[in-house]
Design a protein around this motif. Structure first.
Motif, PDB file in Angstrom:
ATOM      1  N   LEU A  28       0.847  -1.192   0.000  1.00 46.85           N
ATOM      2  CA  LEU A  28       0.000   0.000   0.000  1.00 46.85           C
ATOM      3  C   LEU A  28       0.881   1.240   0.000  1.00 46.85           C
ATOM      4  CD1 LEU A  28      -2.740  -1.046   2.540  1.00 46.85           C
ATOM      5  CD2 LEU A  28      -3.079  -0.524   0.136  1.00 46.85           C
ATOM      6  N   LEU A  34      -5.702   7.171  -1.138  1.00 42.62           N
ATOM      7  CA  LEU A  34      -6.089   5.789  -1.356  1.00 42.62           C
ATOM      8  C   LEU A  34      -7.584   5.743  -1.641  1.00 42.62           C
ATOM      9  CD1 LEU A  34      -5.544   2.695  -1.114  1.00 42.62           C
ATOM     10  CD2 LEU A  34      -6.017   2.949   1.323  1.00 42.62           C
ATOM     11  N   TRP A  48      -4.578   4.426  -6.042  1.00 44.97           N
ATOM     12  CA  TRP A  48      -4.043   5.558  -5.304  1.00 44.97           C
ATOM     13  C   TRP A  48      -3.463   6.562  -6.267  1.00 44.97           C
ATOM     14  CZ3 TRP A  48      -1.973   0.691  -3.756  1.00 44.97           C
ATOM     15  CH2 TRP A  48      -0.670   0.422  -4.154  1.00 44.97           C
TER      16      TRP A  48
END
Length: 125
Positions: A28, A34, A48
């Motif tokens: 991530l 996000l 993202w």
């Protein structure tokens, strides 16, 4: 239930398992916005964005071709435009090797055109 796109600062723990299936081994982001798309309270897509760059966008393989990516990209465009950006860029090379061509075709179908080494979409057309 309906399809919902959430703009988050971090991924909720309840969505981590499905998000990992979408990420396919990627981490991530630590910066940027996000976007999590859910359907029936399950994560079905992630993206993202940092400024005008979409650094990652993916729909879970078993839920593709149902309009989820189109809705996610629509939300990304709306929020980028609201932030005063004039365009969004995405490099299909960010996708796993076997999915780059399909990501490029999807982006092209959504108005992205070649610009230097990326595909770019003008937000004010």
């Amino acid at each position: 239930m309906r399809l919902t796109v959430h703009c988050l600062s971090r991924l909720p723990e309840q969505h981590r398992h499905h998000a990992e299936l979408i990420l396919q081994g990627r981490s991530l982001p630590t910066q940027g916005k996000l976007y999590l798309t859910t359907f029936n309270d399950r994560a079905v897509a992630l993206a993202w964005r940092r400024d005008e760059n979409i650094d990652f966008i993916a729909v879970r393989d078993i839920t593709r071709r149902r309009g989820i990516g189109r809705e996610l990209l629509h939300q990304l465009k709306l929020e980028a435009k609201a932030a005063g950006l004039a365009r969004l860029d995405c490099d299909p090379a960010q996708a796993p090797e076997g999915e780059r061509e399909s990501l490029a075709a999807f982006l092209h179908s959504q108005g992205f055109r070649p610009r230097e080494a990326v595909l770019s979409c003008c937000l004010y057309e």
